[in-house]
Design a protein around this motif. Structure first.
Motif, PDB file in Angstrom:
ATOM      1  N   TYR A  11       0.814  -1.208   0.000  1.00 41.43           N
ATOM      2  CA  TYR A  11       0.000   0.000   0.000  1.00 41.43           C
ATOM      3  C   TYR A  11       0.853   1.266   0.000  1.00 41.43           C
ATOM      4  CZ  TYR A  11      -3.857  -3.160   0.999  1.00 41.43           C
ATOM      5  OH  TYR A  11      -4.782  -4.167   0.923  1.00 41.43           O
ATOM      6  N   ARG A  12       2.048   1.203  -0.602  1.00 40.49           N
ATOM      7  CA  ARG A  12       2.878   2.399  -0.705  1.00 40.49           C
ATOM      8  C   ARG A  12       2.214   3.373  -1.681  1.00 40.49           C
ATOM      9  NH1 ARG A  12       8.408   3.223   0.076  1.00 40.49           N
ATOM     10  NH2 ARG A  12       8.776   0.970   0.217  1.00 40.49           N
ATOM     11  N   PRO A  13       2.038   4.637  -1.298  1.00 38.07           N
ATOM     12  CA  PRO A  13       1.372   5.595  -2.200  1.00 38.07           C
ATOM     13  C   PRO A  13       2.138   5.770  -3.506  1.00 38.07           C
ATOM     14  CG  PRO A  13       1.501   6.456   0.039  1.00 38.07           C
ATOM     15  CD  PRO A  13       2.349   5.228   0.011  1.00 38.07           C
ATOM     16  N   GLU A  14       1.382   5.993  -4.596  1.00 41.26           N
ATOM     17  CA  GLU A  14       1.969   6.209  -5.909  1.00 41.26           C
ATOM     18  C   GLU A  14       1.754   7.627  -6.408  1.00 41.26           C
ATOM     19  OE1 GLU A  14       0.239   3.086  -8.314  1.00 41.26           O
ATOM     20  OE2 GLU A  14       2.047   1.875  -8.040  1.00 41.26           O
ATOM     21  N   THR A  15       0.904   8.390  -5.731  1.00 40.48           N
ATOM     22  CA  THR A  15       0.680   9.794  -6.062  1.00 40.48           C
ATOM     23  C   THR A  15       0.663  10.600  -4.776  1.00 40.48           C
ATOM     24  OG1 THR A  15      -1.728   9.609  -5.945  1.00 40.48           O
ATOM     25  CG2 THR A  15      -0.687   9.146  -8.085  1.00 40.48           C
ATOM     26  N   PHE A  16       0.832  11.898  -4.902  1.00 39.13           N
ATOM     27  CA  PHE A  16       0.782  12.764  -3.726  1.00 39.13           C
ATOM     28  C   PHE A  16      -0.607  12.767  -3.088  1.00 39.13           C
ATOM     29  CE2 PHE A  16       4.545  14.974  -5.686  1.00 39.13           C
ATOM     30  CZ  PHE A  16       5.422  14.659  -4.672  1.00 39.13           C
ATOM     31  N   GLN A  67       3.569  13.322 -19.571  1.00 43.63           N
ATOM     32  CA  GLN A  67       2.606  14.415 -19.595  1.00 43.63           C
ATOM     33  C   GLN A  67       3.060  15.608 -18.763  1.00 43.63           C
ATOM     34  OE1 GLN A  67      -1.294  13.038 -18.538  1.00 43.63           O
ATOM     35  NE2 GLN A  67      -1.258  11.309 -19.989  1.00 43.63           N
ATOM     36  N   ALA A  68       4.285  15.580 -18.250  1.00 45.03           N
ATOM     37  CA  ALA A  68       4.790  16.674 -17.420  1.00 45.03           C
ATOM     38  C   ALA A  68       4.814  17.960 -18.258  1.00 45.03           C
ATOM     39  CB  ALA A  68       6.172  16.338 -16.899  1.00 45.03           C
ATOM     40  N   PRO A  69       4.622  19.136 -17.592  1.00 44.27           N
ATOM     41  CA  PRO A  69       4.399  19.298 -16.142  1.00 44.27           C
ATOM     42  C   PRO A  69       2.979  18.905 -15.726  1.00 44.27           C
ATOM     43  CG  PRO A  69       4.297  21.416 -17.221  1.00 44.27           C
ATOM     44  CD  PRO A  69       4.646  20.428 -18.307  1.00 44.27           C
ATOM     45  N   VAL A  70       2.903  18.098 -14.663  1.00 44.44           N
ATOM     46  CA  VAL A  70       1.645  17.599 -14.159  1.00 44.44           C
ATOM     47  C   VAL A  70       1.770  17.417 -12.655  1.00 44.44           C
ATOM     48  CG1 VAL A  70       2.252  15.189 -14.552  1.00 44.44           C
ATOM     49  CG2 VAL A  70      -0.149  15.834 -14.468  1.00 44.44           C
ATOM     50  N   ALA A  71       0.682  17.640 -11.907  1.00 43.41           N
ATOM     51  CA  ALA A  71       0.735  17.543 -10.449  1.00 43.41           C
ATOM     52  C   ALA A  71       0.924  16.108  -9.985  1.00 43.41           C
ATOM     53  CB  ALA A  71      -0.521  18.147  -9.833  1.00 43.41           C
ATOM     54  N   ASP A  72       0.284  15.145 -10.655  1.00 47.83           N
ATOM     55  CA  ASP A  72       0.384  13.741 -10.301  1.00 47.83           C
ATOM     56  C   ASP A  72       0.754  12.949 -11.546  1.00 47.83           C
ATOM     57  OD1 ASP A  72      -0.395  13.904  -7.521  1.00 47.83           O
ATOM     58  OD2 ASP A  72      -2.427  14.353  -8.239  1.00 47.83           O
ATOM     59  N   PRO A  73       1.604  11.923 -11.412  1.00 48.38           N
ATOM     60  CA  PRO A  73       1.983  11.118 -12.589  1.00 48.38           C
ATOM     61  C   PRO A  73       0.766  10.429 -13.194  1.00 48.38           C
ATOM     62  CG  PRO A  73       2.717  10.075 -10.566  1.00 48.38           C
ATOM     63  CD  PRO A  73       2.219  11.426 -10.182  1.00 48.38           C
ATOM     64  N   SER A  79       7.789   5.536 -18.135  1.00 47.29           N
ATOM     65  CA  SER A  79       8.488   5.962 -16.922  1.00 47.29           C
ATOM     66  C   SER A  79       7.618   5.749 -15.688  1.00 47.29           C
ATOM     67  CB  SER A  79       8.885   7.441 -17.044  1.00 47.29           C
ATOM     68  OG  SER A  79       9.474   7.898 -15.844  1.00 47.29           O
ATOM     69  N   CYS A  80       6.321   6.053 -15.794  1.00 41.83           N
ATOM     70  CA  CYS A  80       5.429   5.861 -14.644  1.00 41.83           C
ATOM     71  C   CYS A  80       5.296   4.380 -14.299  1.00 41.83           C
ATOM     72  CB  CYS A  80       4.062   6.464 -14.948  1.00 41.83           C
ATOM     73  SG  CYS A  80       4.040   8.272 -14.986  1.00 41.83           S
ATOM     74  N   ARG A  81       5.252   3.503 -15.310  1.00 48.54           N
ATOM     75  CA  ARG A  81       5.141   2.072 -15.041  1.00 48.54           C
ATOM     76  C   ARG A  81       6.412   1.530 -14.397  1.00 48.54           C
ATOM     77  NH1 ARG A  81       2.944   2.003 -20.311  1.00 48.54           N
ATOM     78  NH2 ARG A  81       4.888   1.016 -21.062  1.00 48.54           N
ATOM     79  N   ASP A  82       7.565   2.030 -14.853  1.00 54.62           N
ATOM     80  CA  ASP A  82       8.826   1.554 -14.272  1.00 54.62           C
ATOM     81  C   ASP A  82       8.970   1.955 -12.821  1.00 54.62           C
ATOM     82  OD1 ASP A  82       9.486   0.424 -16.684  1.00 54.62           O
ATOM     83  OD2 ASP A  82      10.749   2.103 -17.354  1.00 54.62           O
ATOM     84  N   LEU A  83       8.451   3.143 -12.455  1.00 57.27           N
ATOM     85  CA  LEU A  83       8.580   3.640 -11.082  1.00 57.27           C
ATOM     86  C   LEU A  83       7.333   3.367 -10.252  1.00 57.27           C
ATOM     87  CD1 LEU A  83      10.292   7.076 -11.811  1.00 57.27           C
ATOM     88  CD2 LEU A  83      11.359   5.007 -10.911  1.00 57.27           C
ATOM     89  N   ALA A  84       6.436   2.523 -10.754  1.00 59.31           N
ATOM     90  CA  ALA A  84       5.228   2.195 -10.010  1.00 59.31           C
ATOM     91  C   ALA A  84       5.559   1.276  -8.844  1.00 59.31           C
ATOM     92  CB  ALA A  84       4.187   1.557 -10.936  1.00 59.31           C
ATOM     93  N   ARG A  85       4.516   0.920  -8.067  1.00 59.36           N
ATOM     94  CA  ARG A  85       4.687   0.131  -6.855  1.00 59.36           C
ATOM     95  C   ARG A  85       5.347  -1.218  -7.128  1.00 59.36           C
ATOM     96  NH1 ARG A  85      -0.610  -0.126  -5.179  1.00 59.36           N
ATOM     97  NH2 ARG A  85      -0.420   1.941  -4.222  1.00 59.36           N
TER      98      ARG A  85
END
Length: 633
Positions: A11-16, A67-73, A79-85
């Motif tokens: 349950y590690r968060p993936e977004t702010f 999609q940067a700049p963006v508040a949440d991935p 890149s988002c899949r590689d750094l996901a949980r």
């Protein structure tokens, strides 16, 4: 079959937006990401397990999102899949543990590799965990790079001790301090996780899990993971949580707090023995007791604290706290908390923690031995509670006796509350016990209107518990000592209080002879003493209880300066006797010598102490049996 990942990893968060309890950090970061105003270096500080490294990964994920700049991935790009949980990680996001790579050589190696461009992402991000472990030489080697990095480089330092990061590095970063997560927020988060896991958890167990986590999300999830692993068909119960986490059960804390409120030393030290016999740690018990006293202090000041959430407890425990706080005064609770807190400090490194715990309890039980401000205020609290127990109409049972004997002496008239006979009471204080305890002699016409009210008015203090009756019992015994010595002997040597239901007081006697002697005339004296001390009309019942022992010894009454010992000490003789002279003999015959009588307060017409043989008195009063009488010539 592989075992599942730990809860804090699953349950590690993936977004702010998923980070809990750190809105003061996540909201500014989201605004900076959305506005493309991200700094080249950040310093995340705060207690362990509160989300520093997780937020650093989310920040790196947001920076390299397509999609940067963006508040949440977005969570869709590579890149988002590689750094996901459960992702494989990115070659352009490098995490370094400064605890093992904090030397100057590691810093030089990092500086050489940092100038290479990222492989497939927009930024190369260095996350340096435990940054306070970097040596001063290592920070100095990184200083120029952190101050003027290449455009593709970003630094994120995470540390629990920001003061150990050299000022030249701190001044070149944006510092975001993380905080511990509030207990109520953690409790709701744990309930949500248990629903996802399909395991039930008792509401009373949640505060224990939150307390064990100490505000750290990772530590709290680790504790919950342990409890979920050991849970049975009933889920996570309070008994399971308190047993595995080593906390003191609420039953022991309730027992010792109730004993403190009643001043019952036997029950207090009985709980201490049970703490040791059940394997509880005296230090942990003292800490839990201090926490309970803290809750009681808050409830005493804010009675609706459990209902408003000021104290994180279950509903039934909140009701117990309110009831317990009502039995203490604020000064008494504060004094007890101060004593326990001081004793807990003394326990650090102590070789005999049980002895210190028992000494703490002894100090709490004896406010009279404390001559400081706290002790005086604690004694005042006890007096105020005793006065609060007595109803404002405590003298109502006496007036019905007034119309029964209109020609009675002055004391009966005085009890009728007429202003004229008040001087008579001052001139004849010894006649006060003459007042009849029951309105049986009055005529039917006089007693008819008052018969229904006489038993109901004293029932107001019937809400008293057995513990409160035992707390006031020494004062009742002291009142009987001033009225009748035989009654006082029975109460202090042959009986004890065994029950009270609000209107009937049950006394247990250790033999039939003592019981019969008490019922012969001492019951009325006891009822009179109860009216004087408590202001209530109680019915007295007696039983034979072979195991009954005398209650605690009663100190001499404070209002009477003349003690009544078993063998009164004689008056001191003149230092030098001399032969009497004829003038002295004539003066003595003319004016009788005034001799101090220690039994002056005793009624001379008492039928129970008339002249008779010692054996008869022992048989009649104490239930003794004469085995054999040996004549001596």
């Amino acid at each position: 079959m592989e075992s599942p990942l730990a809860l804090y990893r699953r349950y590690r968060p993936e977004t702010f937006a998923e980070v809990i309890g750190q809105e003061h950090v996540t909201e500014p970061l989201r605004a900076a990401l959305a506005g493309n105003r991200v700094n080249h270096a950040y310093l995340f500080s705060g207690p362990r397990g509160c989300g520093k490294t997780t937020s650093a990964r989310i920040l790196a994920r947001s920076l390299n999102c397509e999609q940067a700049p963006v508040a949440d991935p977005c969570g869709e790009c590579e890149s988002c899949r590689d750094l996901a949980r459960g992702g494989s990680g990115s070659i352009d996001v490098i995490e370094i543990d400064a605890a093992s790579h904090g030397g100057v050589d590691d810093a030089r190696e990092l500086r050489e590799k940092a100038f290479f461009a990222p492989v497939k992402s927009r930024y190369k991000v260095y996350i340096i965990d435990e940054a306070h472990m970097v040596t001063t030489q290592g920070f100095n080697a990184l200083l120029k790079l952190v101050e003027e990095p290449p455009p593709h480089l970003r630094f994120i330092f995470a540390t629990t001790e920001p003061d150990k990061v050299i000022p030249t590095i701190r001044s070149r970063t944006h510092h975001y301090p993380f905080r511990l997560i509030p207990p109520r927020l953690l409790s709701s988060y744990l309930s949500e996780l248990c629903e996802r896991e399909g395991v039930s958890i008792e509401p009373a167990a949640l505060p224990l899990v939150v307390r064990a986590g100490a505000g750290s999300a990772r530590d709290t999830l680790s504790v919950l993971d342990q409890l979920l692993g050991g849970a049975g068909p009933d889920g996570v119960t309070y008994d399971l949580a308190s047993g595995l986490l080593g906390y003191t059960p609420d039953t022991l804390l309730d027992d010792v707090v109730d004993a403190f409120a009643a001043g019952d030393g036997a029950s207090v030290f009985g709980v201490m023995d049970k703490v040791i016999e059940t394997g509880q740690d005296p230090r942990r018990f003292t800490e839990d007791l201090l926490r309970r006293l803290r809750d009681l202090v808050i409830v005493s000041a804010v009675p609706d604290a459990p209902a408003t959430g000021l104290i994180d407890v279950s509903a039934d425990q909140g009701e117990r706290l309110v009831a317990q706080a009502a039995r203490f005064g604020r000064a008494e609770l504060t004094r007890a908390a101060d004593l326990v807190a001081a004793g807990l400090t003394e326990m650090r490194g102590a070789t005999a923690p049980r002895l210190l715990l028992e000494l703490i309890c002894a100090r709490v039980l004896l406010p009279a031995a404390d001559h400081g401000t706290d002790g005086v205020l604690a004694r005042l609290d006890r007096l105020e509670r005793r006065m609060a127990i007595t109803p404002p109409t405590q003298e109502l049972p006496v007036p019905p006796a007034a119309p029964a004997a209109p020609a009675a002496p002055a004391p009966s008239t005085v009890e009728a509350a007429t202003p004229e006979p008040e001087p008579v009471v001052e001139r004849e204080p010894a006649q006060e016990p003459v007042v009849e305890p029951a309105p049986a002699p009055p005529s039917p016409a006089a007693s008819a209107p008052t018969a229904p009210t006489a038993p109901t008015e004293p029932a107001a203090p019937g809400a008293m518990s057995l513990v409160e009756v035992r707390r006031l019992w020494p004062d009742v015994i002291a009142a009987t000592q001033r009225k009748r010595r035989v009654t006082w002997i029975h109460l202090t040597q042959n009986s004890q209080v065994v029950g009270f239901d609000g209107t009937t007081l049950t006394l247990g006697f250790n033999n039939a002879g003592a019981r019969n002697s008490f019922e012969g005339g001492s019951s009325d004296v006891l009822q009179e003493a109860i009216r004087e001390v408590v202001g209530a009309e109680w019915r007295i019942e007696t039983i034979i209880d072979p195991g009954a022992t005398a209650d605690a010894p009663v100190p001499p009454p404070r209002s009477e300066p003349v003690p009544v010992p078993p063998e009164p000490e004689p008056e001191p003789e003149p230092p030098a006797p001399r032969r009497p002279r004829m003038a002295d003999i004539q003066a003595a015959s003319a004016e009788p010598e005034v001799v101090h009588d220690p039994d002056a307060a005793v009624d001379r017409d008492d039928a129970d102490v008339d002249a008779e043989s010692g054996a008869d008195l022992l048989v009649r009063e104490l239930g003794a049996q004469v085995i054999e009488e040996i004549p001596h010539q």
